[in-house]
Design an enzyme around this catalytic site. Sequence first.
Site, PDB file in Angstrom:
ATOM      1  N   ILE A   7       0.395   4.476  -0.163  1.00 19.93           N
ATOM      2  CA  ILE A   7      -0.029   5.446   0.853  1.00 19.93           C
ATOM      3  C   ILE A   7      -1.299   4.903   1.480  1.00 19.93           C
ATOM      4  CG2 ILE A   7      -0.882   7.759   1.378  1.00 19.93           C
ATOM      5  CD1 ILE A   7       0.828   8.925  -0.686  1.00 19.93           C
ATOM      6  N   ASP A   8      -1.156   4.315   2.645  1.00 19.99           N
ATOM      7  CA  ASP A   8      -2.312   3.864   3.413  1.00 19.99           C
ATOM      8  C   ASP A   8      -2.777   5.046   4.260  1.00 19.99           C
ATOM      9  OD1 ASP A   8      -4.228   2.207   4.571  1.00 19.99           O
ATOM     10  OD2 ASP A   8      -2.887   1.674   6.215  1.00 19.99           O
ATOM     11  N   THR A  16      -4.916   7.878   2.655  1.00 15.12           N
ATOM     12  CA  THR A  16      -4.736   9.010   1.753  1.00 15.12           C
ATOM     13  C   THR A  16      -5.380  10.284   2.298  1.00 15.12           C
ATOM     14  OG1 THR A  16      -6.618   8.153   0.477  1.00 15.12           O
ATOM     15  CG2 THR A  16      -4.417   7.700  -0.358  1.00 15.12           C
ATOM     16  N   ASP A  22       0.875  -1.169   0.000  1.00 13.12           N
ATOM     17  CA  ASP A  22       0.000   0.000   0.000  1.00 13.12           C
ATOM     18  C   ASP A  22       0.910   1.217   0.000  1.00 13.12           C
ATOM     19  OD1 ASP A  22      -1.927   1.929   0.252  1.00 13.12           O
ATOM     20  OD2 ASP A  22      -3.074   0.877   1.791  1.00 13.12           O
TER      21      ASP A  22
END
Length: 360
Positions: A151-152, A154, A149
Amino acid sequence: MSLAFTLEKRVAISAVVRACSLTSQVFQKLVKNETLTKNDKSPVTVADFSAQAVVNAILEKSFPHDPIVGEEDSADLRSPSAEDLRKHLTSLANDALHLPVREDEGSLLEDASWGIGPSSPTRSTDELLSIIDRGNYAGGSTGRMWALDPIDGTKGFLRGGQYAVCLALIENSVVQVGVMGCPNLPVSGANPDGEKGCIFVAVRGQGAEQRPLSNLSLSIPLIHAPTVPSMSSIALLESLEAAHSSHSFSDRLSKHLGITSAPLRMDSQAKYACLARGEGGLYFRMPVKGSGYKEKIWDHASGTLLVEEAGAIVSDSRGQPLNFGLGRTLGENYGVVASFKGIHSQVIEAVKKANAEEVN
């Protein structure tokens, strides 16, 4: 004799640290009209795509036969209207890959053969789009694969709150290596206004650790005390967004457990990181009733290994182990419960009671 997964750990740390550098840079000069929209209405930025390109590029050079289950694909980037986004992607990804090779961090030193460093080739836009699409693997129960992921969280990223770059190696359905970068998380939970930026690392059977992004040579082991905590000392860690986890269910659960502290709400797998270093004591995630949502493996792979290696227990809300071998989702696993070892069974019983109330 070297420890298992030593190379995978080094490569994963390199990829996540470089992706964190990129995402932090993007946030400082974020241009809102470069934001796309996902089907679930959560924002996706150029940082999301660029970070996935960086991580996938490093994995492709280091472990060319390993498939990747990544959150993003390049479809939106290939539209004619995304020309500016493609230009930013190409610049940002190459800048991150061209950062100097780290040579002074002992066991965490990097290697230019991973496709990094000032002398590494510059990737074209088409190459980077193809590299992003290496994350389209469907998953499965056998063999090796990486879950990413980029950018977990966002929404947390966009508001300057918590987000995480999360990468995990899964082998035969079992998470073996987990690395999570949290650029906005305080290095010390006891000093929330102090230095921010941490990376969390776990290898199955080898423990968990935290390192400041500013000083990767400083390793802080993460291990929970064996004593059973009182519920009066527990605070529930949960999603900031009510759409991601049912806050009303969490309220009922807290009442059954006798938890009186206000919940600790934040975006992303940073909640797992906080639990791993002993904060909160209970991470709970329950899908909103009727949503039909199935958890994605990249949202939990690195975090679950991190807290398990720190001494916590992770299951779904029914007490069943999470299954990372069913594809891109956790299948019929429903909800997530991660807690200090001494209270997990008590939490599962409280979930059953809260469920019965909801049915009635």
